[in-house]
Each structure stands twice: as structure tokens, then as C-alpha cells.
Design an enzyme around this catalytic site. Structure first.
Site: not given
Length: 289
Positions: A70, A216-217
Site C-alpha cells: 500500500y 464491503p460495498l
């Protein structure tokens, strides 16, 4: 601090790693988004990234998920800058096994050489003598599995890693890894609209393995999006809050890692832990079978 001020505590807890493991609140934070666009380079607002990380503790979050890729390296460096020396009970989990060749580019490299460099780099950047939970980003089809699984086993025996998890794996890969070490977590893409890993989730429940869902979405599933919006309106909540509340309800081994680069959105997201879905909600958003 009152429970209402630390909403993550209302998600309940999960113990990862058995008797010699650790217990954390089931609403966690994913530290991918505190880097630049394309998860590349430093954040646009360094000070806001630091505020986000500090605020996680106030909200009751005691599990932060990151990776050497990241940034690369930026997320781990910011975590150490904001939170080291780490308070007792805070777990920083990180991952290795991906290269970065540019924004949004993620080539897999689980070779022994790369994993050793990644692990040693993570220890240094996070200012840790041992990583509580180290997760393998991917099984690398270019590398014999005994090479990367054997390396993780050796690193654990050497004390660099306490617990080991896997990411984006099926049951067969988990079973293979378990011949080298205890698998305490699985981090797979999972949400209400994309449940292709239901068999892995059930396996994790049966074997007391934490399931850490990322993304999560899922906005690509129109019917799922409509159902989430319907339930969100019922609770006067955001779509993201309902997506997270559904994950918490879906399984006791679920450990959502809501990620954001904004304190405002962090505070909104963590309030998902206070939302209790009703029977009516679950008719619109059925739990996995």
C-alpha cells in the site's frame, strides 16, 4: 470512554489464533486508502491521514489491516508515525506477496526472496520485533507453494511472525497451508452483492478462522445495491453503514475492515456497529446460507 463514544466496541469481539491468540473488536480499519491515488505514493493530505489513524483508537478500533504494497510502504510508515509506540491491545496486521509497478498495478510475487524482503521491511517500517498477524496476499502460480508456505513457516518459527493468515484463497489452498502452519485468518473479497466465497466463510466458521472481507460495498450488483438502499432508508443510514452492518450480522467470524482517508467517513462507517438489522431488513438482505 463510554460505549457510545467508542462504537466499534458494540460490534462484539473475535478471538483470532485460539488460546494463544488475541481478541479484538469486530469493527476494524483497513489502511489502504490513506495512500495516494491508485494506492500509489503519499496521501493528498498527510495530516488528515494521521488524524484518521489516531481517531480509530478513540472509536474503539483495535485491529488495523495494512500491507507493504500500500503505497508501497506509505501506509505502514504512516501507521508507525501516528500510533507508535502502540497502545496495549492494538493489533497491526500486514501482508506481503505483491509488487507495485505503478498506480493500480499489483503483480503477484510470493517468491522467498521477495517475501523475506517484504517481511523485514514491514517489521522495520512498523517498528515491531514481531508481527502479530502476517497474511500472504496471494498464492503465486509462478512459484511452488512449498517455497512461500515454507518461508512463512520458517519466519514464524524464527519469531518474526506470531500468526499467519491467507488472502483470496479457496478451501483447498487453506488445507494445503495448514500442513505448514495454523491458518488463523482468511481475507477474501466479500460483500452482500458478491458472495462467491460462501463455502470458504462456512469453512472458517467450522474451523474458528477469522474471515476478513475486503471491498464491503459492491456497486456492480444492481439488485444488491437497490436492497442496500432500501434498508439504509429504513435506518436513516448510509449505504456503506448498511453494507457493514450486514457483514457483521452474516457471521460471528466476520471481521470487516472499513477503509477511508477521511475522519468524517471513518466516524460514519464505524457507526455501522450500532445498527441492528431487523427481520424485515434481512428479508431484503438475506444472510448467507
Amino acid at each position: 470512554m463510554q460505549a457510545t463514544e467508542a462504537p466499534a466496541t458494540q460490534a462484539g469481539t473475535i478471538t483470532i489464533g485460539g488460546e494463544n491468540g488475541f481478541t479484538v473488536n469486530r469493527m476494524a480499519y483497513g489502511a489502504m486508502r490513506i495512500t495516494g491515488d491508485g494506492i500509489w505514493g503519499p496521501p493528498r493530505d498527510h495530516d488528515e491521514a494521521i488524524r484518521v489513524l489516531k481517531r480509530t483508537l478513540d472509536l474503539g478500533i483495535n485491529f488495523i489491516d495494512t500491507a507493504d504494497s500500500y503505497g508501497p510502504h506509505i501506509s505502514e510508515e504512516l501507521i508507525a508515525e501516528a500510533l507508535h509506540p502502540y497502545p496495549e491491545g492494538l493489533v497491526i496486521a500486514t501482508k506481503g506477496g505483491l509488487l507495485r509497478t505503478g498506480p493500480n498495478q499489483w503483480p503477484v510475487d510470493a517468491s522467498r526472496k521477495h517475501l523475506e524482503e517484504a517481511l523485514d521491511g514491514s517489521l522495520k517500517r512498523l517498528k515491531l520485533d514481531q508481527i502479530e498477524l502476517y497474511q500472504l496476499h496471494r498464492f503465486d502460480p509462478k512459484v511452488p507453494s512449498e517455497e512461500f508456505l515454507g518461508f512463512l513457516q520458517e519466519a514464524q518459527k524464527a519469531g518474526k511472525i506470531k500468526h499467519i493468515g491467507l488472502s483470496e484463497v479457496g478451501i483447498e489452498q487453506i488445507e494445503e497451508a495448514k500442513t505448514y502452519f495454523d491458518v488463523v485468518s482468511v481475507q477474501n473479497m466479500y460483500n452482500f452483492g458478491q458472495q462467491k466465497w460462501n463455502d470458504v466463510l462456512k469453512y472458517c466458521e467450522q474451523h474458528n478462522i477469522a474471515f476478513i472481507p475486503w471491498y464491503p460495498l459492491n456497486s456492480g450488483n444492481i439488485s444488491a445495491t437497490e436492497a442496500i438502499k432500501k434498508v439504509a432508508a429504513r435506518h436513516n443510514a448510509t449505504d456503506y453503514q448498511i453494507a457493514l452492518a450486514w457483514l457483521l450480522a452474516a457471521s460471528p467470524v466476520m471481521l470487516p475492515i472499513a477503509g477511508t482517508s477521511s475522519v468524517k467517513h471513518l466516524e460514519e462507517n464505524v457507526l455501522a456497529a450500532t445498527i441492528k438489522l431487523t427481520d424485515e431488513d434481512l428479508q431484503d438482505m438475506p444472510l448467507p446460507k
